[in-house]
Design a protein around this motif. Structure first.
Motif, PDB file in Angstrom:
ATOM      1  N   PHE A  33      74.443  -0.605  40.973  1.00 18.60           N
ATOM      2  CA  PHE A  33      73.665   0.369  41.728  1.00 18.60           C
ATOM      3  C   PHE A  33      73.724   1.719  41.016  1.00 18.60           C
ATOM      4  N   TRP A  34      72.943   1.810  39.965  1.00 17.59           N
ATOM      5  CA  TRP A  34      72.912   2.986  39.084  1.00 17.59           C
ATOM      6  C   TRP A  34      72.474   4.233  39.860  1.00 17.59           C
ATOM      7  N   GLY A  35      73.309   5.266  39.811  1.00 20.63           N
ATOM      8  CA  GLY A  35      72.952   6.546  40.431  1.00 20.63           C
ATOM      9  C   GLY A  35      72.903   6.537  41.942  1.00 20.63           C
ATOM     10  N   CYS A  36      73.543   5.544  42.571  1.00 19.42           N
ATOM     11  CA  CYS A  36      73.456   5.419  44.029  1.00 19.42           C
ATOM     12  C   CYS A  36      74.755   5.815  44.741  1.00 19.42           C
ATOM     13  N   GLY A  37      75.680   6.404  44.006  1.00 16.13           N
ATOM     14  CA  GLY A  37      76.913   6.883  44.616  1.00 16.13           C
ATOM     15  C   GLY A  37      76.819   8.374  44.887  1.00 16.13           C
ATOM     16  N   ALA A  38      77.563   9.148  44.100  1.00 14.96           N
ATOM     17  CA  ALA A  38      77.580  10.600  44.289  1.00 14.96           C
ATOM     18  C   ALA A  38      76.218  11.233  44.060  1.00 14.96           C
ATOM     19  N   PHE A  39      75.364  10.592  43.232  1.00 16.68           N
ATOM     20  CA  PHE A  39      74.051  11.165  42.930  1.00 16.68           C
ATOM     21  C   PHE A  39      73.010  10.851  44.006  1.00 16.68           C
ATOM     22  N   MET A  40      73.359   9.998  44.966  1.00 26.14           N
ATOM     23  CA  MET A  40      72.554   9.773  46.185  1.00 26.14           C
ATOM     24  C   MET A  40      71.196   9.138  45.915  1.00 26.14           C
ATOM     25  N   GLY A  41      71.127   8.271  44.908  1.00 25.19           N
ATOM     26  CA  GLY A  41      69.909   7.492  44.707  1.00 25.19           C
ATOM     27  C   GLY A  41      69.819   6.361  45.721  1.00 25.19           C
ATOM     28  N   THR A  42      68.628   5.809  45.905  1.00 25.04           N
ATOM     29  CA  THR A  42      68.389   4.712  46.851  1.00 25.04           C
ATOM     30  C   THR A  42      68.482   3.379  46.117  1.00 25.04           C
ATOM     31  N   LYS A  43      69.272   2.469  46.636  1.00 25.38           N
ATOM     32  CA  LYS A  43      69.550   1.211  45.936  1.00 25.38           C
ATOM     33  C   LYS A  43      68.281   0.419  45.640  1.00 25.38           C
ATOM     34  N   ASP A  44      67.412   0.251  46.633  1.00 26.18           N
ATOM     35  CA  ASP A  44      66.210  -0.550  46.428  1.00 26.18           C
ATOM     36  C   ASP A  44      65.339   0.033  45.319  1.00 26.18           C
ATOM     37  N   ILE A  45      65.182   1.345  45.321  1.00 25.09           N
ATOM     38  CA  ILE A  45      64.350   2.002  44.309  1.00 25.09           C
ATOM     39  C   ILE A  45      64.967   1.861  42.925  1.00 25.09           C
ATOM     40  N   LYS A  46      66.268   2.114  42.840  1.00 26.81           N
ATOM     41  CA  LYS A  46      66.935   2.051  41.534  1.00 26.81           C
ATOM     42  C   LYS A  46      66.949   0.629  40.971  1.00 26.81           C
ATOM     43  N   MET A  47      67.073  -0.369  41.839  1.00 24.48           N
ATOM     44  CA  MET A  47      67.056  -1.745  41.343  1.00 24.48           C
ATOM     45  C   MET A  47      65.667  -2.119  40.825  1.00 24.48           C
ATOM     46  N   LEU A  48      64.620  -1.721  41.543  1.00 23.15           N
ATOM     47  CA  LEU A  48      63.254  -2.018  41.077  1.00 23.15           C
ATOM     48  C   LEU A  48      62.954  -1.300  39.765  1.00 23.15           C
ATOM     49  N   ILE A  49      63.450  -0.091  39.618  1.00 19.93           N
ATOM     50  CA  ILE A  49      63.272   0.644  38.364  1.00 19.93           C
ATOM     51  C   ILE A  49      63.954  -0.093  37.217  1.00 19.93           C
ATOM     52  N   GLN A  50      65.166  -0.581  37.438  1.00 22.48           N
ATOM     53  CA  GLN A  50      65.874  -1.308  36.386  1.00 22.48           C
ATOM     54  C   GLN A  50      65.180  -2.629  36.050  1.00 22.48           C
ATOM     55  N   ILE A  51      64.597  -3.275  37.050  1.00 20.89           N
ATOM     56  CA  ILE A  51      63.859  -4.519  36.804  1.00 20.89           C
ATOM     57  C   ILE A  51      62.614  -4.249  35.958  1.00 20.89           C
ATOM     58  N   ILE A  52      61.924  -3.136  36.229  1.00 19.03           N
ATOM     59  CA  ILE A  52      60.778  -2.753  35.401  1.00 19.03           C
ATOM     60  C   ILE A  52      61.227  -2.539  33.954  1.00 19.03           C
ATOM     61  N   ALA A  53      62.313  -1.783  33.776  1.00 25.05           N
ATOM     62  CA  ALA A  53      62.806  -1.488  32.426  1.00 25.05           C
ATOM     63  C   ALA A  53      63.247  -2.764  31.720  1.00 25.05           C
ATOM     64  N   ALA A  54      63.876  -3.680  32.459  1.00 20.98           N
ATOM     65  CA  ALA A  54      64.307  -4.940  31.862  1.00 20.98           C
ATOM     66  C   ALA A  54      63.108  -5.795  31.462  1.00 20.98           C
ATOM     67  N   SER A  55      62.057  -5.799  32.284  1.00 22.76           N
ATOM     68  CA  SER A  55      60.851  -6.562  31.972  1.00 22.76           C
ATOM     69  C   SER A  55      60.201  -6.042  30.693  1.00 22.76           C
ATOM     70  N   LEU A  56      60.111  -4.730  30.549  1.00 25.39           N
ATOM     71  CA  LEU A  56      59.537  -4.135  29.344  1.00 25.39           C
ATOM     72  C   LEU A  56      60.388  -4.409  28.107  1.00 25.39           C
ATOM     73  N   SER A  57      61.700  -4.583  28.325  1.00 29.57           N
ATOM     74  CA  SER A  57      62.623  -4.794  27.207  1.00 29.57           C
ATOM     75  C   SER A  57      62.862  -6.265  26.902  1.00 29.57           C
TER      76      SER A  57
END
Length: 347
Positions: free
Chosen positions: A283-307
């Motif tokens: 859960f990248w950036g979802c601790g002290a930085f207060m990111g949203t888990k669902d959003i951050k996971m979808l972002i990582q999936i997009i980046a993984a798909s492109l890579s």
């Protein structure tokens, strides 16, 4: 669609590459431990270069985490010491002269390229490229590639954030903190080849600190040393800082600017791995930085798909599943997923 239309590799430029041998690293670690390296003076630079040149955060702040980190560092020194005293030709020993590499990578992101490559892209996003596992990232040994949820200034610490744990379990990362400038929005660091100096399931996390589950056993340490000599326990670390929503309330997490920034950051990291690699993340950036888990996971999936890589997402003790997105079809394209993710302010 052109076969290369999904690829962004041509838009990246390596800015910096540094290598240190294991002998150089142990010398620098020794100097850091005794405080023999002078910090750059503020008046000589616009700001201090590097993170820290000593290990005072571990030495003077005693708690469960720092005690654990110091024990692991002691393991490392004992291991290298025994290799040296038992080898007259240690200066040419393949293990001791093995290099660990630091690389800084920049993404050249013009607005035109972002619009053309992301928002008109018909790449099908397969949400199943991400597996979920209830475990700690640091306890995963079957994948070589590991994301580090770092600050803009990477470095160790006296507590047990994910970044602090990574530096504590991998002492060979520590000298590289002196070589790294503050990360920019379009940059990441990679460090390749550093050793993990613990066994699997040897560490526990409780009350915001880490510690050994039981007293160190000589037999277990011997097994660890054998695995290391045989070429195991080496990892590639992808240092990628997330947006800090906790300290900058003007940032809107679902704005185009923030979503694109995070995709570029994650893509620049993931694309450093070979095709079809499995990357350990969470859960990248979802601790002290207060990111949203669902959003951050979808972002990582997009980046993984492109890579063209796959993800193993560690959720610690949480049972997590991706959100059901009613607005999207079974076969979701990149452009459709971006339209779902982005909600501009005042809309």
């Amino acid at each position: 669609m052109d076969d290369n239309e999904n690829e962004l590799n041509s838009l990246q430029t390596t800015l910096q590459k540094v290598q240190l041998s294991r002998l150089q690293i142990v010398c620098l670690l020794s100097c850091m431990l005794i405080g023999a390296i002078q910090s750059p003076k503020k008046q000589l630079f616009k700001k201090i270069v590097g993170y820290d040149t000593s290990l005072r955060e571990w030495i003077y702040k005693e708690n469960k985490s720092t005690t654990t980190y110091c024990k692991i560092l002691n393991r490392y020194f004992n291991f290298i010491y025994n290799l040296i005293i038992n080898n007259e030709n240690y200066l040419n020993d393949p293990f001791l002269t093995e290099n660990i590499y630091l690389k800084r990578v920049k993404f050249n992101d013009t607005q035109e390229i972002i619009d053309n490559k992301l928002f008109t892209n018909d790449l099908i996003i397969d949400l199943d490229i991400c597996q979920f596992k209830m475990d700690q990232m640091e306890n995963i040994f079957e994948t070589k590639y590991l994301t580090v949820f770092c600050n803009k200034d990477i470095g160790y610490g006296s507590n047990a954030t994910q970044e602090e744990i990574i530096f504590g379990l991998h002492p060979e990362l520590l000298p590289f903190t002196m070589l790294c400038y503050t990360l920019k929005d379009d940059e990441i660091f990679t460090i390749d080849g550093a050793l993990r100096f613990i066994n699997q399931n040897e560490i526990q996390f409780e009350n915001r600190h880490i510690s050994f589950k039981e007293e160190e056993q000589e037999e277990k340490i011997k097994e660890l040393h054998e695995r290391i000599i045989n070429g195991n326990n080496r990892f590639t670390f992808l240092f990628m800082d997330a947006l800090e929503f906790d300290s900058n309330q003007s940032l809107q997490e679902r704005s185009k600017e923030c979503i694109v920034r995070e995709i570029i950051k994650a893509y620049t990291a993931f694309s450093q791995c070979p095709l079809n690699s499995l990357i350990t993340t969470g859960f990248w950036g979802c601790g002290a930085f207060m990111g949203t888990k669902d959003i951050k996971m979808l972002i990582q999936i997009i980046a993984a798909s492109l890579s063209n890589v796959k993800l193993l997402c560690c959720t610690f003790k949480e049972e997590y599943k991706l959100p059901t997105i009613k607005e999207l079809k079974d076969k979701t394209t990149l452009s459709q997923l971006l339209q779902y993710l982005i909600i501009e302010p005042n809309k």
